[in-house]
Design a protein around this motif. Structure first.
Motif, PDB file in Angstrom:
ATOM      1  N   LEU A  63       4.765  -1.846   5.533  1.00 50.21           N
ATOM      2  CA  LEU A  63       4.349  -0.498   5.171  1.00 50.21           C
ATOM      3  C   LEU A  63       5.592   0.321   4.825  1.00 50.21           C
ATOM      4  N   ARG A  64       5.412   1.509   4.294  1.00 48.33           N
ATOM      5  CA  ARG A  64       6.515   2.307   3.729  1.00 48.33           C
ATOM      6  C   ARG A  64       7.783   2.327   4.583  1.00 48.33           C
ATOM      7  N   PRO A  65       7.727   2.774   5.847  1.00 51.17           N
ATOM      8  CA  PRO A  65       8.993   2.871   6.603  1.00 51.17           C
ATOM      9  C   PRO A  65       9.670   1.516   6.809  1.00 51.17           C
ATOM     10  N   THR A  66       8.874   0.501   7.071  1.00 52.05           N
ATOM     11  CA  THR A  66       9.429  -0.826   7.318  1.00 52.05           C
ATOM     12  C   THR A  66      10.008  -1.419   6.043  1.00 52.05           C
ATOM     13  N   HIS A  67       9.256  -1.326   4.970  1.00 53.02           N
ATOM     14  CA  HIS A  67       9.735  -1.846   3.676  1.00 53.02           C
ATOM     15  C   HIS A  67      11.050  -1.171   3.292  1.00 53.02           C
ATOM     16  N   GLU A 107       2.287  -5.228  11.237  1.00 54.43           N
ATOM     17  CA  GLU A 107       1.753  -4.485  10.093  1.00 54.43           C
ATOM     18  C   GLU A 107       0.992  -5.361   9.100  1.00 54.43           C
ATOM     19  N   ILE A 108       1.072  -6.662   9.245  1.00 47.19           N
ATOM     20  CA  ILE A 108       0.530  -7.571   8.233  1.00 47.19           C
ATOM     21  C   ILE A 108      -0.943  -7.288   7.909  1.00 47.19           C
ATOM     22  N   PRO A 109      -1.826  -7.061   8.888  1.00 48.09           N
ATOM     23  CA  PRO A 109      -3.218  -6.750   8.508  1.00 48.09           C
ATOM     24  C   PRO A 109      -3.331  -5.499   7.626  1.00 48.09           C
ATOM     25  N   GLU A 110      -2.555  -4.459   7.936  1.00 44.80           N
ATOM     26  CA  GLU A 110      -2.588  -3.238   7.120  1.00 44.80           C
ATOM     27  C   GLU A 110      -1.978  -3.476   5.743  1.00 44.80           C
ATOM     28  N   LEU A 114      -3.876  -2.968   2.209  1.00 47.42           N
ATOM     29  CA  LEU A 114      -3.269  -2.136   1.176  1.00 47.42           C
ATOM     30  C   LEU A 114      -3.184  -2.902  -0.141  1.00 47.42           C
ATOM     31  N   LEU A 115      -2.713  -4.134  -0.073  1.00 51.22           N
ATOM     32  CA  LEU A 115      -2.559  -4.925  -1.289  1.00 51.22           C
ATOM     33  C   LEU A 115      -3.903  -5.209  -1.952  1.00 51.22           C
ATOM     34  N   VAL A 116      -4.915  -5.468  -1.153  1.00 50.02           N
ATOM     35  CA  VAL A 116      -6.260  -5.659  -1.707  1.00 50.02           C
ATOM     36  C   VAL A 116      -6.719  -4.376  -2.394  1.00 50.02           C
ATOM     37  N   ALA A 117      -6.523  -3.239  -1.738  1.00 47.48           N
ATOM     38  CA  ALA A 117      -6.917  -1.953  -2.311  1.00 47.48           C
ATOM     39  C   ALA A 117      -6.153  -1.652  -3.604  1.00 47.48           C
ATOM     40  N   GLU A 118      -4.927  -2.153  -3.719  1.00 50.45           N
ATOM     41  CA  GLU A 118      -4.107  -1.932  -4.913  1.00 50.45           C
ATOM     42  C   GLU A 118      -4.424  -2.924  -6.030  1.00 50.45           C
ATOM     43  N   GLY A 119      -5.331  -3.840  -5.775  1.00 48.56           N
ATOM     44  CA  GLY A 119      -5.733  -4.778  -6.812  1.00 48.56           C
ATOM     45  C   GLY A 119      -4.912  -6.038  -6.905  1.00 48.56           C
ATOM     46  N   ALA A 120      -4.094  -6.299  -5.898  1.00 47.02           N
ATOM     47  CA  ALA A 120      -3.344  -7.557  -5.889  1.00 47.02           C
ATOM     48  C   ALA A 120      -4.318  -8.690  -5.624  1.00 47.02           C
ATOM     49  N   SER A 121      -4.311  -9.683  -6.499  1.00 44.48           N
ATOM     50  CA  SER A 121      -5.292 -10.760  -6.383  1.00 44.48           C
ATOM     51  C   SER A 121      -4.950 -11.746  -5.278  1.00 44.48           C
TER      52      SER A 121
END
Length: 142
Positions: A63-67, A107-110, A114-121
């Motif tokens: 997620l944002r802070p970790t990335h 954070e992996i589940p979140e 997030l990636l699914v919501a962003e359209g990452a296949s």
């Protein structure tokens, strides 16, 4: 060889990046890229699509802070998301890759949602040494 993935050192920063994409495609091979996507804009993504780029995998390390911490650059998460969206808007199928480590494990589940919501296949999650693991112990977050 059936597929070439342009990766490492942010391949899209090369002056001849689109020429490489075209060359790969002209030889009948699939062409993809893996990137942190910090500098990917709509214009770059559309040019990549026109050159024949067939898919892009964007590195998302949490997620944002970790990335941002792992990448050692504030704003890198938001830039990666903008790049992912630019590829998708250009019609390039997107996936994401996440290097699992002790900082992002919970954070992996979140991240996945997030990636699914962003359209990452596809989300490619893997463990092993990471940027964070490579830092001297004094700089690692406890």
């Amino acid at each position: 060889m059936r597929e070439v993935t342009l990766i490492g050192g942010e391949a899209y920063l090369r002056d001849d990046w689109l020429d490489l994409v075209r060359a790969v495609r002209s030889h009948g091979m699939q062409c993809s890229t893996t990137t942190g996507a910090r500098g990917i804009t709509g214009e770059i993504a559309r040019a990549a699509k026109a050159a024949g780029l067939q898919s892009a995998s964007v590195s998302v390390d949490g997620l944002r802070p970790t990335h941002d911490h792992i990448r050692a650059l504030d704003g890198s998460f938001d830039a990666a998301m903008r790049g992912l969206r630019a590829f998708r808007a250009a019609g390039i199928p997107v996936s994401a890759n996440t290097h699992i480590n002790r900082l992002n494990l919970r954070e992996i589940p979140e991240v996945f949602e997030l990636l699914v919501a962003e359209g990452a296949s596809v989300g490619v999650f893997y463990g092993g040494p990471s940027f964070e693991d490579a830092r001297p112990p004094a700089t690692q977050q406890k």
